[in-house]
Design a protein around this motif. Structure first.
Motif, PDB file in Angstrom:
ATOM      1  N   TYR A 367      23.866  40.661  12.743  1.00 53.85           N
ATOM      2  CA  TYR A 367      25.010  40.220  13.541  1.00 53.85           C
ATOM      3  C   TYR A 367      24.768  38.829  14.145  1.00 53.85           C
ATOM      4  O   TYR A 367      25.692  38.021  14.266  1.00 53.85           O
ATOM      5  CB  TYR A 367      25.307  41.228  14.651  1.00 53.85           C
ATOM      6  N   LYS A 368      23.538  38.574  14.508  1.00 56.99           N
ATOM      7  CA  LYS A 368      23.197  37.255  15.041  1.00 56.99           C
ATOM      8  C   LYS A 368      23.409  36.190  13.971  1.00 56.99           C
ATOM      9  O   LYS A 368      23.982  35.111  14.246  1.00 56.99           O
ATOM     10  CB  LYS A 368      21.740  37.250  15.509  1.00 56.99           C
ATOM     11  N   ASP A 369      22.980  36.474  12.748  1.00 56.92           N
ATOM     12  CA  ASP A 369      23.147  35.513  11.658  1.00 56.92           C
ATOM     13  C   ASP A 369      24.615  35.377  11.249  1.00 56.92           C
ATOM     14  O   ASP A 369      25.054  34.286  10.864  1.00 56.92           O
ATOM     15  CB  ASP A 369      22.299  35.933  10.455  1.00 56.92           C
ATOM     16  N   ILE A 370      25.363  36.463  11.316  1.00 57.62           N
ATOM     17  CA  ILE A 370      26.803  36.386  11.023  1.00 57.62           C
ATOM     18  C   ILE A 370      27.489  35.504  12.053  1.00 57.62           C
ATOM     19  O   ILE A 370      28.368  34.694  11.718  1.00 57.62           O
ATOM     20  CB  ILE A 370      27.429  37.795  11.005  1.00 57.62           C
ATOM     21  N   SER A 371      27.093  35.658  13.308  1.00 58.34           N
ATOM     22  CA  SER A 371      27.668  34.840  14.368  1.00 58.34           C
ATOM     23  C   SER A 371      27.389  33.358  14.124  1.00 58.34           C
ATOM     24  O   SER A 371      28.284  32.511  14.242  1.00 58.34           O
ATOM     25  CB  SER A 371      27.104  35.275  15.728  1.00 58.34           C
ATOM     26  N   ASN A 372      26.144  33.044  13.761  1.00 55.83           N
ATOM     27  CA  ASN A 372      25.799  31.657  13.444  1.00 55.83           C
ATOM     28  C   ASN A 372      26.593  31.151  12.246  1.00 55.83           C
ATOM     29  O   ASN A 372      27.059  30.008  12.218  1.00 55.83           O
ATOM     30  CB  ASN A 372      24.303  31.533  13.150  1.00 55.83           C
ATOM     31  N   TYR A 373      26.715  32.018  11.263  1.00 50.30           N
ATOM     32  CA  TYR A 373      27.451  31.661  10.043  1.00 50.30           C
ATOM     33  C   TYR A 373      28.887  31.238  10.390  1.00 50.30           C
ATOM     34  O   TYR A 373      29.386  30.232   9.903  1.00 50.30           O
ATOM     35  CB  TYR A 373      27.461  32.862   9.096  1.00 50.30           C
ATOM     36  N   ASN A 374      29.526  32.018  11.245  1.00 50.72           N
ATOM     37  CA  ASN A 374      30.918  31.730  11.604  1.00 50.72           C
ATOM     38  C   ASN A 374      31.052  30.566  12.581  1.00 50.72           C
ATOM     39  O   ASN A 374      32.077  29.875  12.600  1.00 50.72           O
ATOM     40  CB  ASN A 374      31.569  32.980  12.196  1.00 50.72           C
ATOM     41  N   TYR A 431      24.287  16.906  11.297  1.00 50.85           N
ATOM     42  CA  TYR A 431      23.818  17.569  10.064  1.00 50.85           C
ATOM     43  C   TYR A 431      22.568  18.407  10.310  1.00 50.85           C
ATOM     44  O   TYR A 431      22.447  19.525   9.797  1.00 50.85           O
ATOM     45  CB  TYR A 431      23.546  16.526   8.988  1.00 50.85           C
ATOM     46  N   GLU A 432      21.643  17.881  11.101  1.00 47.96           N
ATOM     47  CA  GLU A 432      20.406  18.617  11.392  1.00 47.96           C
ATOM     48  C   GLU A 432      20.709  19.935  12.120  1.00 47.96           C
ATOM     49  O   GLU A 432      20.117  20.972  11.826  1.00 47.96           O
ATOM     50  CB  GLU A 432      19.460  17.758  12.234  1.00 47.96           C
ATOM     51  N   VAL A 433      21.634  19.854  13.079  1.00 48.55           N
ATOM     52  CA  VAL A 433      22.011  21.069  13.826  1.00 48.55           C
ATOM     53  C   VAL A 433      22.656  22.087  12.892  1.00 48.55           C
ATOM     54  O   VAL A 433      22.322  23.283  12.907  1.00 48.55           O
ATOM     55  CB  VAL A 433      22.975  20.715  14.979  1.00 48.55           C
ATOM     56  N   LEU A 434      23.585  21.626  12.067  1.00 47.00           N
ATOM     57  CA  LEU A 434      24.279  22.518  11.139  1.00 47.00           C
ATOM     58  C   LEU A 434      23.326  23.071  10.076  1.00 47.00           C
ATOM     59  O   LEU A 434      23.394  24.248   9.715  1.00 47.00           O
ATOM     60  CB  LEU A 434      25.438  21.778  10.461  1.00 47.00           C
ATOM     61  N   TYR A 435      22.433  22.208   9.602  1.00 42.95           N
ATOM     62  CA  TYR A 435      21.455  22.635   8.597  1.00 42.95           C
ATOM     63  C   TYR A 435      20.558  23.737   9.142  1.00 42.95           C
ATOM     64  O   TYR A 435      20.268  24.729   8.461  1.00 42.95           O
ATOM     65  CB  TYR A 435      20.622  21.439   8.151  1.00 42.95           C
ATOM     66  N   GLU A 436      20.096  23.565  10.366  1.00 43.72           N
ATOM     67  CA  GLU A 436      19.217  24.555  10.997  1.00 43.72           C
ATOM     68  C   GLU A 436      19.914  25.899  11.119  1.00 43.72           C
ATOM     69  O   GLU A 436      19.310  26.954  10.889  1.00 43.72           O
ATOM     70  CB  GLU A 436      18.786  24.044  12.368  1.00 43.72           C
ATOM     71  N   LYS A 437      21.187  25.858  11.486  1.00 43.19           N
ATOM     72  CA  LYS A 437      21.929  27.122  11.617  1.00 43.19           C
ATOM     73  C   LYS A 437      22.253  27.724  10.257  1.00 43.19           C
ATOM     74  O   LYS A 437      22.253  28.945  10.095  1.00 43.19           O
ATOM     75  CB  LYS A 437      23.226  26.876  12.392  1.00 43.19           C
ATOM     76  N   ALA A 438      22.565  26.866   9.297  1.00 42.15           N
ATOM     77  CA  ALA A 438      22.985  27.354   7.977  1.00 42.15           C
ATOM     78  C   ALA A 438      21.827  27.949   7.190  1.00 42.15           C
ATOM     79  O   ALA A 438      21.979  28.972   6.521  1.00 42.15           O
ATOM     80  CB  ALA A 438      23.625  26.223   7.180  1.00 42.15           C
ATOM     81  N   LYS A 536      27.658  25.333   1.350  1.00 42.03           N
ATOM     82  CA  LYS A 536      26.856  25.767   0.209  1.00 42.03           C
ATOM     83  C   LYS A 536      25.501  26.298   0.668  1.00 42.03           C
ATOM     84  O   LYS A 536      25.025  27.337   0.203  1.00 42.03           O
ATOM     85  CB  LYS A 536      26.665  24.606  -0.758  1.00 42.03           C
ATOM     86  N   ILE A 537      24.891  25.580   1.603  1.00 45.79           N
ATOM     87  CA  ILE A 537      23.578  25.995   2.129  1.00 45.79           C
ATOM     88  C   ILE A 537      23.685  27.344   2.830  1.00 45.79           C
ATOM     89  O   ILE A 537      22.865  28.242   2.608  1.00 45.79           O
ATOM     90  CB  ILE A 537      23.018  24.932   3.094  1.00 45.79           C
ATOM     91  N   LYS A 538      24.677  27.504   3.685  1.00 46.71           N
ATOM     92  CA  LYS A 538      24.767  28.758   4.452  1.00 46.71           C
ATOM     93  C   LYS A 538      25.067  29.939   3.538  1.00 46.71           C
ATOM     94  O   LYS A 538      24.576  31.048   3.772  1.00 46.71           O
ATOM     95  CB  LYS A 538      25.791  28.641   5.580  1.00 46.71           C
TER      96      LYS A 538
END
Length: 570
Positions: A367-374, A431-438, A536-538
């Motif tokens: 659920y934590k990863d789904i939350s990050n994904y969204n 990009y770095e922030v998004l990459y880390e989450k993805a 694509k990464i996420k």
């Protein structure tokens, strides 16, 4: 309290099968050849279900009834009496070297297993012949040892310790040691084989068993019930009492007291000697054993077998074997049934708690990863918009506060280069922030994107003009006049023909407006490319760690079904 063992088995297996069906569907929905966190969880649950299924299947199997005690107390005869068949050949030589199992099967045969795991199958007749041959080899070797010891004793004056040492040497050299370790009797019928596998253990005081105590413990811990055979002619046995004390230690160690019936055998010999001896034997046996066993039964296994084979009801009654049958039913069959079913339900509840904990821990991380994904899409749009607005505002400020020299755009280019540097820093940070989450699957190395934009290369920052002109107010007028003349000379060609562009305030604004549009397009393209790359990464990272994101809703539904079934177990 419970239905039959088989009915309870069906109830438990219905639960296991229902859960297994869900696991199969859940695995099919993953359709992932790689090992992921999701596949590991489903494998874990399935393994736990299989383990429980194997354990539950024991409810279909008979209990283990072990016959234990010192050798030559009539164990073979007692087993024949329990089976109501003359299967085991009684000899003068105790069973000192093998484990005998009596199991109900449709095809009657004897399976003989050797120490090297070799197994041969014989008919009952031929199998018993082979076993008797092994007994005879042992008997003859024992006679040879006795003869050698007697001869050596006659020829030498020896102390007791010297004689014992010589006897031990002779036993090591000459006593026959069979390679047979287990014999399995498969029988179509036998009085107790519907409920029990009867196990005849080696005599616990036999000279071949140097590890007597350890083997006794091994047999004892496996048993569902134990018949402890006692010789009525030798009630007080130091060795037997020692072994009983060891069993009590095992009970205390495992907090699992075994049900044990003391079977005092050979009462026919006692009654023949003196009827008064019967009361003495019973009194002494009760004094020694009444607090150590669940029941004490006095029988004559020999009379029981003779009565059964000759259909002599009086002899059967005299043997008192029926009292042993009843005691086994009360103290083993019924009690073992309750204990066994209790044990299986306890194991199911342990399985339930373990699976629910694993599912809970898994879902918490999921659920934590789904939350990050969204959140990634929302955060990307928000931060991109902020960058976009900052860039456009910056250009508007340039336009509003125009102090550029009319003859040079270098200052404008310098400001745009500064804007480019700031924008690239902002894009890189985003990009770095998004990459880390993805990239939730940290073990996967996904190549990063080049996020740089290049505003300073714009054609709107490059001014083409004739260097021979000095662009003051007078020359601007002349240049415009010259341009009009050239256009008139070539009216069919709408394309402007001029020596150079003469900058005015309006021309600078025009260039800045064009520059603004170009930068806007460049920025939009780069942000779109970043969004595409991050998505694509996420998706790849989520699939590598769990499964395809598009299937996550169904996956969670399967997990919820498993939890509901397990939580409803009471």
């Amino acid at each position: 309290m419970y239905d039959s063992r088989y009915e309870e088995y069906k109830k438990m297996m219905n639960i296991i099968n229902e859960l297994n069906d869900i696991i199969i569907l859940a695995k099919e929905s993953i359709n992932n050849n790689r090992e992921t966190k999701s596949s590991k969880l489903l494998d874990y649950i399935q393994n736990k279900l299989n383990e429980s299924g194997e354990s539950i299947s024991q409810l279909k199997e008979p209990f283990l009834l072990f016959v234990m005690g010192s050798g030559n107390y009539g164990k073979s005869t007692l087993i024949n009496a329990l089976l109501k068949r003359n299967i085991v050949i009684s000899t003068d030589i105790p069973n000192t070297w093998k484990l005998d199992l009596f199991v109900k099967k449709n095809n009657e045969k004897i399976e003989i297993i050797y120490s090297n795991n070799k197994k041969i199958t014989k008919s009952l007749i031929n199998g018993n012949k082979l076993l008797k041959n092994e007994e005879d080899k042992f008997k003859n070797s024992k006679i040879k040892v006795s003869q050698n010891v007697a001869k050596f004793k006659r020829e030498n004056k020896l102390s007791i310790n010297e004689l014992k040492k010589y006897k031990q040497q002779q036993e090591n050299e000459n006593l026959y040691k069979s390679e047979i370790v287990k014999v399995r009797y498969n029988l179509k019928d036998g009085n107790m084989l519907d409920d029990f596998i009867i196990v005849d253990t080696p005599g616990l005081n036999q000279i071949l068993l140097k590890d007597t105590l350890e083997r006794m413990k091994e047999y004892y811990t496996k048993a569902d019930g134990v018949l402890w055979l006692v010789d009525a002619c030798n009630i007080v046995s130091k060795e037997s009492n020692k072994l009983i004390d060891e069993m009590n230690k095992i009970d205390n160690l495992h907090n699992n007291k075994k049900n044990i019936i003391a079977v005092v055998n050979k009462m026919d010999i006692i009654s023949k000697a003196d009827a008064a001896n019967i009361a003495k034997v019973k009194g002494k046996a009760n004094e020694i054993y009444i607090d150590k066993f669940d029941d004490v039964v006095y029988i004559s296994a020999k009379e029981a077998v003779d009565g059964i084979l000759n259909n002599d009801c009086d002899l059967i009654q005299k043997s008192n074997i029926d009292s042993l049958y009843k005691s086994i039913d009360v103290n083993f069959t019924k009690i073992s049934k309750i204990k066994q079913i209790d044990s299986k339900y306890k194991n199911i509840f342990i399985m339930r708690d373990n699976i629910i904990k694993e599912v809970y821990d898994y879902k918490r991380e999921l659920y934590k990863d789904i939350s990050n994904y969204n959140e990634i899409e929302f955060e990307s749009k928000k931060k991109s918009k902020e960058i976009y607005i900052q860039v456009l505002n910056y250009i508007e400020d340039i336009k509003s506060n125009n102090t550029y020299n009319d003859t040079d755009l270098n200052d404008l280019k310098t400001d745009i280069e500064k804007l480019q540097i700031k924008c690239n820093l902002d894009l890189e940070k985003l990009y770095e922030v998004l990459y880390e989450k993805a990239n939730i699957n940290k073990s996967i190395d996904i190549e990063k994107l080049n996020t740089n934009v290049y505003f300073a290369r714009s054609k709107n920052l490059i001014l083409e003009y004739n260097k021979s002109y000095t662009l003051d107010k007078n020359n601007i007028k002349k240049a415009n006049q010259l341009e009009n003349i050239l256009n008139k000379l070539n009216p069919k060609n709408p394309k402007k023909q001029y020596i150079g562009e003469i900058l005015t305030k309006g021309n600078v604004y025009k260039r800045i407006n064009n520059l603004k549009n170009e930068i806007s397009e460049i920025l939009e393209d780069r942000i779109s490319f970043i969004d595409f790359n991050i998505n694509k990464i996420k998706d790849e990272a989520f699939k590598e760690k769990y499964l395809e994101y598009s299937k996550i809703k169904k996956h969670i539904q399967y997990l919820n079904e498993i939890e509901n079934i397990l939580n409803n177990l009471r």
